[in-house]
Design a protein around this motif. Structure first.
Motif, PDB file in Angstrom:
ATOM      1  N   THR A 110      23.754  25.966  65.629  1.00 34.26           N
ATOM      2  CA  THR A 110      23.222  26.114  64.393  1.00 34.26           C
ATOM      3  C   THR A 110      23.733  25.137  63.241  1.00 34.26           C
ATOM      4  OG1 THR A 110      22.901  28.593  64.775  1.00 34.26           O
ATOM      5  CG2 THR A 110      22.491  27.955  62.563  1.00 34.26           C
ATOM      6  N   HIS A 111      22.897  24.237  62.831  1.00 34.95           N
ATOM      7  CA  HIS A 111      23.224  23.560  61.694  1.00 34.95           C
ATOM      8  C   HIS A 111      22.836  24.150  60.420  1.00 34.95           C
ATOM      9  CE1 HIS A 111      24.145  20.587  64.609  1.00 34.95           C
ATOM     10  NE2 HIS A 111      22.954  21.034  65.448  1.00 34.95           N
ATOM     11  N   ARG A 112      23.424  23.417  59.368  1.00 40.70           N
ATOM     12  CA  ARG A 112      23.258  23.837  58.052  1.00 40.70           C
ATOM     13  C   ARG A 112      22.046  23.176  57.540  1.00 40.70           C
ATOM     14  NH1 ARG A 112      28.704  24.412  54.957  1.00 40.70           N
ATOM     15  NH2 ARG A 112      27.521  23.165  53.199  1.00 40.70           N
ATOM     16  N   ALA A 113      21.371  23.805  56.650  1.00 40.12           N
ATOM     17  CA  ALA A 113      20.214  23.115  56.098  1.00 40.12           C
ATOM     18  C   ALA A 113      20.617  21.888  55.201  1.00 40.12           C
ATOM     19  CB  ALA A 113      19.385  24.407  55.367  1.00 40.12           C
ATOM     20  N   PRO A 114      19.716  20.795  55.205  1.00 40.56           N
ATOM     21  CA  PRO A 114      20.091  19.819  54.450  1.00 40.56           C
ATOM     22  C   PRO A 114      19.806  20.310  52.692  1.00 40.56           C
ATOM     23  CG  PRO A 114      18.206  19.071  55.958  1.00 40.56           C
ATOM     24  CD  PRO A 114      18.571  20.811  55.912  1.00 40.56           C
ATOM     25  N   ARG A 115      20.890  20.048  51.848  1.00 40.14           N
ATOM     26  CA  ARG A 115      20.911  20.258  50.738  1.00 40.14           C
ATOM     27  C   ARG A 115      21.128  19.352  49.701  1.00 40.14           C
ATOM     28  NH1 ARG A 115      21.295  25.923  50.010  1.00 40.14           N
ATOM     29  NH2 ARG A 115      21.695  27.071  51.939  1.00 40.14           N
ATOM     30  N   THR A 133      16.581  20.921  50.245  1.00 41.02           N
ATOM     31  CA  THR A 133      15.917  19.719  49.896  1.00 41.02           C
ATOM     32  C   THR A 133      14.679  19.550  50.814  1.00 41.02           C
ATOM     33  OG1 THR A 133      17.297  18.258  51.167  1.00 41.02           O
ATOM     34  CG2 THR A 133      17.621  18.338  48.846  1.00 41.02           C
ATOM     35  N   HIS A 134      14.983  20.295  52.080  1.00 43.42           N
ATOM     36  CA  HIS A 134      13.859  20.028  53.066  1.00 43.42           C
ATOM     37  C   HIS A 134      13.356  21.270  53.532  1.00 43.42           C
ATOM     38  CE1 HIS A 134      16.316  16.382  53.366  1.00 43.42           C
ATOM     39  NE2 HIS A 134      15.507  15.886  54.073  1.00 43.42           N
ATOM     40  N   ARG A 135      12.282  21.352  54.349  1.00 41.66           N
ATOM     41  CA  ARG A 135      11.598  22.516  54.710  1.00 41.66           C
ATOM     42  C   ARG A 135      12.044  22.516  56.234  1.00 41.66           C
ATOM     43  NH1 ARG A 135       7.500  25.370  53.081  1.00 41.66           N
ATOM     44  NH2 ARG A 135       6.101  26.627  54.618  1.00 41.66           N
ATOM     45  N   ALA A 136      12.322  23.606  56.655  1.00 37.80           N
ATOM     46  CA  ALA A 136      12.663  23.947  58.171  1.00 37.80           C
ATOM     47  C   ALA A 136      11.509  23.924  59.052  1.00 37.80           C
ATOM     48  CB  ALA A 136      13.464  25.283  58.388  1.00 37.80           C
ATOM     49  N   LEU A 137      11.277  23.205  60.136  1.00 34.66           N
ATOM     50  CA  LEU A 137      10.108  23.272  61.047  1.00 34.66           C
ATOM     51  C   LEU A 137      10.198  24.250  62.176  1.00 34.66           C
ATOM     52  CD1 LEU A 137       9.399  19.443  61.372  1.00 34.66           C
ATOM     53  CD2 LEU A 137       8.505  21.248  59.585  1.00 34.66           C
ATOM     54  N   PRO A 138       9.185  25.055  62.274  1.00 36.57           N
ATOM     55  CA  PRO A 138       9.442  26.045  63.478  1.00 36.57           C
ATOM     56  C   PRO A 138       9.885  25.225  64.863  1.00 36.57           C
ATOM     57  CG  PRO A 138       7.171  26.194  62.504  1.00 36.57           C
ATOM     58  CD  PRO A 138       7.892  25.096  61.803  1.00 36.57           C
ATOM     59  N   ALA A 139      10.606  26.069  65.595  1.00 38.97           N
ATOM     60  CA  ALA A 139      11.144  25.148  67.113  1.00 38.97           C
ATOM     61  C   ALA A 139      10.122  25.939  68.027  1.00 38.97           C
ATOM     62  CB  ALA A 139      12.539  25.729  67.148  1.00 38.97           C
ATOM     63  N   ASP A 140       9.897  25.088  68.928  1.00 36.89           N
ATOM     64  CA  ASP A 140       9.229  25.386  70.082  1.00 36.89           C
ATOM     65  C   ASP A 140      10.275  25.859  71.045  1.00 36.89           C
ATOM     66  OD1 ASP A 140       6.642  24.237  69.162  1.00 36.89           O
ATOM     67  OD2 ASP A 140       7.153  22.284  70.133  1.00 36.89           O
ATOM     68  N   ALA A 141       9.826  26.565  72.084  1.00 30.50           N
ATOM     69  CA  ALA A 141      10.782  27.196  73.036  1.00 30.50           C
ATOM     70  C   ALA A 141      11.188  26.165  73.911  1.00 30.50           C
ATOM     71  CB  ALA A 141       9.758  28.121  74.102  1.00 30.50           C
ATOM     72  N   GLU A 142      10.761  24.894  73.940  1.00 28.07           N
ATOM     73  CA  GLU A 142      11.404  23.899  74.577  1.00 28.07           C
ATOM     74  C   GLU A 142      12.386  23.314  73.988  1.00 28.07           C
ATOM     75  OE1 GLU A 142       8.030  21.452  74.985  1.00 28.07           O
ATOM     76  OE2 GLU A 142       6.953  22.836  76.553  1.00 28.07           O
ATOM     77  N   GLN A 143      12.293  23.207  72.512  1.00 29.25           N
ATOM     78  CA  GLN A 143      13.096  22.759  71.615  1.00 29.25           C
ATOM     79  C   GLN A 143      14.075  23.526  70.895  1.00 29.25           C
ATOM     80  OE1 GLN A 143      10.351  20.485  69.136  1.00 29.25           O
ATOM     81  NE2 GLN A 143       9.999  18.752  70.716  1.00 29.25           N
ATOM     82  N   ALA A 144      14.318  24.621  71.389  1.00 28.04           N
ATOM     83  CA  ALA A 144      15.110  25.585  70.887  1.00 28.04           C
ATOM     84  C   ALA A 144      16.432  25.183  70.146  1.00 28.04           C
ATOM     85  CB  ALA A 144      15.392  26.847  71.770  1.00 28.04           C
ATOM     86  N   GLU A 153      16.932  21.339  65.801  1.00 26.20           N
ATOM     87  CA  GLU A 153      16.453  22.118  64.415  1.00 26.20           C
ATOM     88  C   GLU A 153      15.673  20.708  63.581  1.00 26.20           C
ATOM     89  OE1 GLU A 153      19.028  23.758  62.001  1.00 26.20           O
ATOM     90  OE2 GLU A 153      19.498  25.095  63.691  1.00 26.20           O
ATOM     91  N   LEU A 154      14.471  20.733  63.312  1.00 22.17           N
ATOM     92  CA  LEU A 154      13.954  19.623  62.703  1.00 22.17           C
ATOM     93  C   LEU A 154      13.499  20.234  61.182  1.00 22.17           C
ATOM     94  CD1 LEU A 154      11.288  18.863  65.475  1.00 22.17           C
ATOM     95  CD2 LEU A 154      13.199  17.667  65.020  1.00 22.17           C
ATOM     96  N   TRP A 155      13.546  19.291  60.325  1.00 23.68           N
ATOM     97  CA  TRP A 155      13.344  19.434  58.886  1.00 23.68           C
ATOM     98  C   TRP A 155      12.469  18.212  58.292  1.00 23.68           C
ATOM     99  CZ3 TRP A 155      15.927  23.592  57.096  1.00 23.68           C
ATOM    100  CH2 TRP A 155      16.761  24.098  57.749  1.00 23.68           C
ATOM    101  N   ALA A 156      11.891  18.756  57.518  1.00 25.22           N
ATOM    102  CA  ALA A 156      10.572  17.971  56.934  1.00 25.22           C
ATOM    103  C   ALA A 156      11.003  17.758  55.353  1.00 25.22           C
ATOM    104  CB  ALA A 156       9.176  18.230  56.902  1.00 25.22           C
ATOM    105  N   THR A 157      10.986  16.751  54.814  1.00 25.36           N
ATOM    106  CA  THR A 157      11.122  16.481  53.410  1.00 25.36           C
ATOM    107  C   THR A 157       9.747  16.666  52.696  1.00 25.36           C
ATOM    108  OG1 THR A 157      10.313  14.075  53.174  1.00 25.36           O
ATOM    109  CG2 THR A 157      12.787  14.594  53.865  1.00 25.36           C
ATOM    110  N   PRO A 158       9.706  16.958  51.401  1.00 25.35           N
ATOM    111  CA  PRO A 158       8.667  17.338  50.507  1.00 25.35           C
ATOM    112  C   PRO A 158       7.772  16.088  50.651  1.00 25.35           C
ATOM    113  CG  PRO A 158      10.582  18.076  49.297  1.00 25.35           C
ATOM    114  CD  PRO A 158      11.112  17.322  50.542  1.00 25.35           C
ATOM    115  N   ALA A 159       8.297  14.781  50.486  1.00 24.02           N
ATOM    116  CA  ALA A 159       7.659  13.706  50.648  1.00 24.02           C
ATOM    117  C   ALA A 159       6.786  13.434  51.974  1.00 24.02           C
ATOM    118  CB  ALA A 159       8.321  12.500  50.273  1.00 24.02           C
ATOM    119  N   ALA A 160       7.396  13.764  53.073  1.00 21.97           N
ATOM    120  CA  ALA A 160       6.721  13.611  54.369  1.00 21.97           C
ATOM    121  C   ALA A 160       5.687  14.683  54.485  1.00 21.97           C
ATOM    122  CB  ALA A 160       7.828  13.917  55.508  1.00 21.97           C
TER     123      ALA A 160
END
Length: 181
Positions: free
Chosen positions: A4-9, A90-101, A104-111
């Protein structure tokens, strides 16, 4: 094995207060060096610290000194509260697929805003679109059309919900105008 990684801040709130305290300490150091130079006789004048202490000698508790003391205590409490306040995400956490558990993926507001803008531009009946405001939880779009506003708003909102569902369904607000400049 998942980690588990920390959320981008973003930058912590306390960073501004730390900068101001650092500048105050630097100013105090400059005064101390100046007083040392004057005390050693390398420069003419009188030490500022000695003059300050002599000016404060013999003062008693007054309304003004009590007010300054209370203000300093309040400032210290505020700095303490600001120091423990966490930095904003600063980012939004993207839901993880079962394959990519484990990823962790994060999306910026600009993206998120760029994707929403692309989806709105490609919607049938939209002449143009622009992002009014994009945040971590919400994107505000303005679209232009010559067709029925209610129908276009529903069409764009439906397309956005479908296309942005993999991003965890950010809240999208669509405003329809006759033209977008």
């Amino acid at each position: 094995m998942s980690t588990t990684h920390r959320a981008p801040r973003g930058r912590p709130v306390v960073s501004l207060a730390a900068l101001l305290v650092a500048l105050a300490i630097i100013a105090l150091a400059v005064v101390a060096v100046r007083d040392l130079v004057v005390a050693r006789g390398w420069a003419p004048g009188t030490p500022w610290a000695r003059s300050l202490v002599e000016g404060l000698d013999g003062l008693g508790a007054t309304t003004a000194s009590t007010a300054v003391g209370v203000a300093m205590a309040v400032l210290g409490a505020v700095l303490l509260l600001v120091a423990v306040k966490p930095a904003p995400r600063t980012h939004r956490a993207l839901p993880a697929d079962a394959e990519q558990a484990s990823v962790e993926l994060w999306a910026t507001p600009a993206a998120t805003a760029a994707l929403a803008l692309d989806v709105a531009d490609r919607t049938c009946g939209v002449l143009g679109a622009r992002v009014r405001r994009a945040g971590r939880r919400r994107v505000r779009l303005e679209v232009g059309t010559t067709l029925d506003r209610v129908e276009i708003r529903e069409r764009v909102t439906t397309r956005l919900r479908e296309e942005l569902a993999p991003l965890g369904d950010p809240r999208v607000v669509v405003k329809v105008r006759e033209d977008v400049r």
